[in-house]
Design a protein around this motif. Sequence first.
Motif, PDB file in Angstrom:
ATOM      1  N   VAL A   1     -34.297  14.374 -70.810  1.00  0.00           N
ATOM      2  CA  VAL A   1     -34.708  15.773 -70.940  1.00  0.00           C
ATOM      3  C   VAL A   1     -34.115  16.305 -72.239  1.00  0.00           C
ATOM      4  CG1 VAL A   1     -34.683  18.089 -69.945  1.00  0.00           C
ATOM      5  CG2 VAL A   1     -34.753  16.089 -68.435  1.00  0.00           C
ATOM      6  N   GLU A   2     -35.006  16.722 -73.125  1.00  0.00           N
ATOM      7  CA  GLU A   2     -34.567  17.286 -74.400  1.00  0.00           C
ATOM      8  C   GLU A   2     -34.800  18.793 -74.380  1.00  0.00           C
ATOM      9  OE1 GLU A   2     -34.905  15.994 -78.990  1.00  0.00           O
ATOM     10  OE2 GLU A   2     -36.819  16.295 -77.962  1.00  0.00           O
ATOM     11  N   ARG A   3     -33.760  19.521 -74.785  1.00  0.00           N
ATOM     12  CA  ARG A   3     -33.847  20.974 -74.836  1.00  0.00           C
ATOM     13  C   ARG A   3     -33.361  21.449 -76.195  1.00  0.00           C
ATOM     14  NH1 ARG A   3     -31.605  19.919 -69.629  1.00  0.00           N
ATOM     15  NH2 ARG A   3     -32.973  20.654 -67.972  1.00  0.00           N
TER      16      ARG A   3
ATOM     17  N   VAL B   1     -32.011  24.858 -77.752  1.00  0.00           N
ATOM     18  CA  VAL B   1     -31.457  26.106 -77.242  1.00  0.00           C
ATOM     19  C   VAL B   1     -31.406  27.141 -78.354  1.00  0.00           C
ATOM     20  CG1 VAL B   1     -29.370  27.075 -76.188  1.00  0.00           C
ATOM     21  CG2 VAL B   1     -30.050  24.729 -75.665  1.00  0.00           C
TER      22      VAL B   1
ATOM     23  N   VAL C   1     -26.114  27.777 -71.872  1.00  0.00           N
ATOM     24  CA  VAL C   1     -26.965  26.658 -71.457  1.00  0.00           C
ATOM     25  C   VAL C   1     -26.127  25.446 -71.088  1.00  0.00           C
ATOM     26  CG1 VAL C   1     -28.704  24.994 -72.235  1.00  0.00           C
ATOM     27  CG2 VAL C   1     -29.016  27.436 -72.671  1.00  0.00           C
TER      28      VAL C   1
ATOM     29  N   ARG D   1     -29.740  21.221 -80.130  1.00  0.00           N
ATOM     30  CA  ARG D   1     -30.616  20.258 -79.448  1.00  0.00           C
ATOM     31  C   ARG D   1     -29.749  19.430 -78.498  1.00  0.00           C
ATOM     32  NH1 ARG D   1     -35.602  18.790 -80.766  1.00  0.00           N
ATOM     33  NH2 ARG D   1     -35.308  19.625 -82.840  1.00  0.00           N
TER      34      ARG D   1
ATOM     35  N   ILE E   1     -32.098  28.297 -67.000  1.00  0.00           N
ATOM     36  CA  ILE E   1     -31.980  27.710 -68.341  1.00  0.00           C
ATOM     37  C   ILE E   1     -33.142  28.126 -69.231  1.00  0.00           C
ATOM     38  CG2 ILE E   1     -32.066  25.516 -69.629  1.00  0.00           C
ATOM     39  CD1 ILE E   1     -30.477  24.235 -67.333  1.00  0.00           C
ATOM     40  N   GLU E   2     -34.331  28.134 -68.696  1.00  0.00           N
ATOM     41  CA  GLU E   2     -35.553  28.330 -69.493  1.00  0.00           C
ATOM     42  C   GLU E   2     -35.520  29.533 -70.443  1.00  0.00           C
ATOM     43  OE1 GLU E   2     -38.090  26.128 -69.890  1.00  0.00           O
ATOM     44  OE2 GLU E   2     -36.891  24.814 -68.614  1.00  0.00           O
TER      45      GLU E   2
ATOM     46  N   LEU F   1     -34.021  28.914 -73.988  1.00  0.00           N
ATOM     47  CA  LEU F   1     -34.544  27.851 -74.832  1.00  0.00           C
ATOM     48  C   LEU F   1     -35.388  28.400 -75.977  1.00  0.00           C
ATOM     49  CD1 LEU F   1     -35.565  25.211 -72.150  1.00  0.00           C
ATOM     50  CD2 LEU F   1     -33.396  25.447 -73.390  1.00  0.00           C
TER      51      LEU F   1
ATOM     52  N   SER G   1     -38.739  22.622 -72.674  1.00  0.00           N
ATOM     53  CA  SER G   1     -38.065  21.332 -72.473  1.00  0.00           C
ATOM     54  C   SER G   1     -39.084  20.202 -72.515  1.00  0.00           C
ATOM     55  CB  SER G   1     -37.383  21.294 -71.100  1.00  0.00           C
ATOM     56  OG  SER G   1     -36.405  22.279 -71.002  1.00  0.00           O
ATOM     57  N   THR G   2     -38.636  19.045 -72.972  1.00  0.00           N
ATOM     58  CA  THR G   2     -39.446  17.833 -72.951  1.00  0.00           C
ATOM     59  C   THR G   2     -38.812  16.872 -71.956  1.00  0.00           C
ATOM     60  OG1 THR G   2     -40.013  18.101 -75.280  1.00  0.00           O
ATOM     61  CG2 THR G   2     -40.345  15.926 -74.322  1.00  0.00           C
TER      62      THR G   2
END
Length: 107
Positions: A12-14, A16, A24, A55, A84-85, A88, A92-93
């Motif tokens: 999972v890539e975020r 921020v 986060v 990242r 979290i969303e 960002l 997220s991926t």
Amino acid sequence: MAELSTTISVFVERVVQASCLTDVMELVHRHRIQAMMSPGYQLGVIWQDISNPNRILTIDHWQSIERWEGFRVAPDGLEILQNIEPFLAEPSTVRLYVNTRGNFESH
């Protein structure tokens, strides 16, 4: 449906928002604690990009895709993800991988 025994890795890539990194990271760690208490969770790491500290990459290993899916839709984990969303900079991926156990052909 019978549970598959293939271990999977969830990446999972975020990315921020710069001002929200501390918030986060706290939420990501809380989410990890929830995962660690879930059936089928094996191991996980959290990485921070050297060139872009905003990242974050989490890599979690699960006993099976069914175990991960069970955790993914659990109310406690969903609540943390929803928190979290808003922090960002982009969505997220999420990518799932399976270990080939070295079963590849050389050319």
